[in-house]
Design an enzyme around this catalytic site. Structure first.
Site, PDB file in Angstrom:
ATOM      1  N   LYS A 149      12.907   3.939  -2.636  1.00 48.36           N
ATOM      2  CA  LYS A 149      14.161   3.294  -2.240  1.00 48.36           C
ATOM      3  C   LYS A 149      15.300   4.293  -2.090  1.00 48.36           C
ATOM      4  O   LYS A 149      16.341   3.963  -1.525  1.00 48.36           O
ATOM      5  CB  LYS A 149      14.529   2.201  -3.242  1.00 48.36           C
ATOM      6  CG  LYS A 149      13.568   1.016  -3.201  1.00 48.36           C
ATOM      7  CD  LYS A 149      14.187  -0.233  -3.766  1.00 48.36           C
ATOM      8  CE  LYS A 149      13.285  -1.433  -3.518  1.00 48.36           C
ATOM      9  NZ  LYS A 149      13.911  -2.696  -3.914  1.00 48.36           N
ATOM     10  N   LYS A 244       5.142  -1.122   5.054  1.00 50.79           N
ATOM     11  CA  LYS A 244       4.949  -2.546   4.815  1.00 50.79           C
ATOM     12  C   LYS A 244       5.967  -3.386   5.584  1.00 50.79           C
ATOM     13  O   LYS A 244       7.055  -2.917   5.932  1.00 50.79           O
ATOM     14  CB  LYS A 244       5.017  -2.861   3.322  1.00 50.79           C
ATOM     15  CG  LYS A 244       6.378  -2.776   2.676  1.00 50.79           C
ATOM     16  CD  LYS A 244       6.270  -3.193   1.202  1.00 50.79           C
ATOM     17  CE  LYS A 244       7.646  -3.224   0.539  1.00 50.79           C
ATOM     18  NZ  LYS A 244       7.560  -3.669  -0.869  1.00 50.79           N
ATOM     19  N   LYS A 247      12.049  -7.268   5.762  1.00 47.98           N
ATOM     20  CA  LYS A 247      13.151  -7.869   6.515  1.00 47.98           C
ATOM     21  C   LYS A 247      14.163  -6.818   6.954  1.00 47.98           C
ATOM     22  O   LYS A 247      14.859  -6.992   7.955  1.00 47.98           O
ATOM     23  CB  LYS A 247      13.840  -8.939   5.670  1.00 47.98           C
ATOM     24  CG  LYS A 247      14.964  -9.639   6.435  1.00 47.98           C
ATOM     25  CD  LYS A 247      15.571 -10.796   5.698  1.00 47.98           C
ATOM     26  CE  LYS A 247      16.663 -11.438   6.549  1.00 47.98           C
ATOM     27  NZ  LYS A 247      17.227 -12.646   5.927  1.00 47.98           N
TER      28      LYS A 247
END
Length: 379
Positions: A149, A244, A247
């Site tokens: 992240k 992956k 959104k």
């Protein structure tokens, strides 16, 4: 062998015996008679296909199997969500609302499961602090999520190339995310935790902290929660099948949402990246990631093995027919959830009542367990 190496080896050894891969369809033997199942999902709006196959459909299966004496707690991980800043409060509130609507739309029964907002139960945050006094920086540094992240660069073999400058920029909340996740799970003395493959490392840490607490205070208080991995492999982006489905992908054609109309689904699948290797469709994630992703999606939806799906699609000899078949499978599967989502999203009063009811039950258990923890620790 150093103490750190010994701890990591011990965790890896014990992890093997505390992970179970869910069958394509769970059966009544999946849980013992007094099991407590806990799982949450971050609020990013209406669920997408990866959320559904990788996590929440297992929740629905568990609701169908629930027996007296068992407890199911499913929630919206809104505290986890802000480890990546959400400066638009109104949009974040909307996403939380849509997450609850999605949970109900996929078939979670609020009569059988408590649906909660993580942030509305303060014991999560307090136990996070208590457990953080047991968590070493070395183990947290080993976790991969804060690295992914934080967009840390990776080598060709997938290892993260972390330097001091990278670590200095990481926010504390993101770095300690796994400890909060451990607190979420252990607060309810959970015995089973359905998660995706990318969260299994955090469950290793959870079990380690549970054992460390029990050993330190000479109490068998926390159970070692079993990781329940969904049978479906990770659902990948339709346009970039090396990552992956998410959104946050700037290419909206990469993601299939529960509320997508049939025509939109068909359009996205027809545009999905595949290859020109062969007009025979077989599973090879390295050489044919796009085709393999579509086969994996069908496998997850139909609850069939990859081998069975490959045999099913062997009758197709062109991409249009193959992709139209994949579209039909997805459209049929999402027909019910799409209708239910549109219904629930327009019933905010009902959604509020579901969460309030779930949180009343969860708060009662959280308060009791934290009081017991206080007593054990001497507070």
């Amino acid at each position: 062998m150093s103490n750190k190496q010994a701890v990591l080896k011990l965790i890896s050894k014990r992890w093997i015996s505390t992970v179970q891969r869910a069958d394509f369809k769970l059966n009544s033997e999946a849980l013992h008679s007094n099991a407590t199942v806990f799982s949450m999902i971050q609020p990013t709006g209406c669920f997408h296909l990866g959320n559904y196959l990788g996590a929440t459909r297992v929740w629905t299966d568990l609701c169908e199997l629930k027996q007296p004496g068992q407890e199911l707690i499913f929630g919206v991980a809104d505290l986890h969500a802000i480890t990546v800043p959400k400066p638009d409060g109104e949009m974040f509130r909307k996403f939380r609302h849509e997450a609850v609507a999605s949970i109900l739309a996929v078939g979670v029964d609020p009569e059988k499961a408590s649906v909660i907002y993580q942030s509305a139960i303060p014991q999560h945050s307090e136990l996070h602090w208590l457990l953080s006094t047991l968590a070493s920086m070395g183990l947290l540094n080993r976790m991969t999520q804060w690295k992914s992240k934080s967009n840390i660069k990776q080598s060709t073999n997938g290892d993260y190339l972390v330097n001091d400058s990278d670590v200095g920029k990481v926010r504390l909340g993101l770095f300690s995310y796994p400890v909060l996740q451990a607190a979420d799970i252990l607060l309810y003395k959970s015995t089973h935790v359905p998660v995706g493959d990318d969260q299994s490392q955090h469950l290793e840490l959870t079990r380690h902290l549970a054992e460390k607490f029990n050993k330190m205070y000479k109490k068998n208080f926390f159970p070692k929660p079993v990781t329940m991995l969904a049978q479906t492999k990770k659902v990948l982006s339709l346009s970039t099948p090396e990552k992956k489905m998410s959104k946050s992908d700037p290419n909206h054609d990469s993601v299939i949402f529960l509320n997508d109309e049939p025509k939109a689904i068909q359009k996205k699948i027809r545009k999905a990246l595949t290859d020109s290797i062969s007009d025979r469709f077989y599973y090879d994630p390295v050489e044919r990631p796009g085709v393999s992703n579509l086969i994996n999606i069908v496998s997850g939806i139909q609850r069939k093995s990859i081998e069975d799906v490959v045999e099913d699609v062997s009758r197709f000899n062109n991409y249009r027919d193959f992709k139209d078949y994949v579209s039909e499978v997805i459209i049929e599967e999402l027909k019910g959830p799409r209708t239910e989502f549109e219904k629930y999203i327009n019933e905010p009063t009902y959604l509020h009542s579901v969460v309030e009811s779930g949180m009343r039950k969860a708060r009662e258990k959280a308060a009791k367990n934290l009081a017991d923890i206080h007593k054990i620790m001497g507070f």
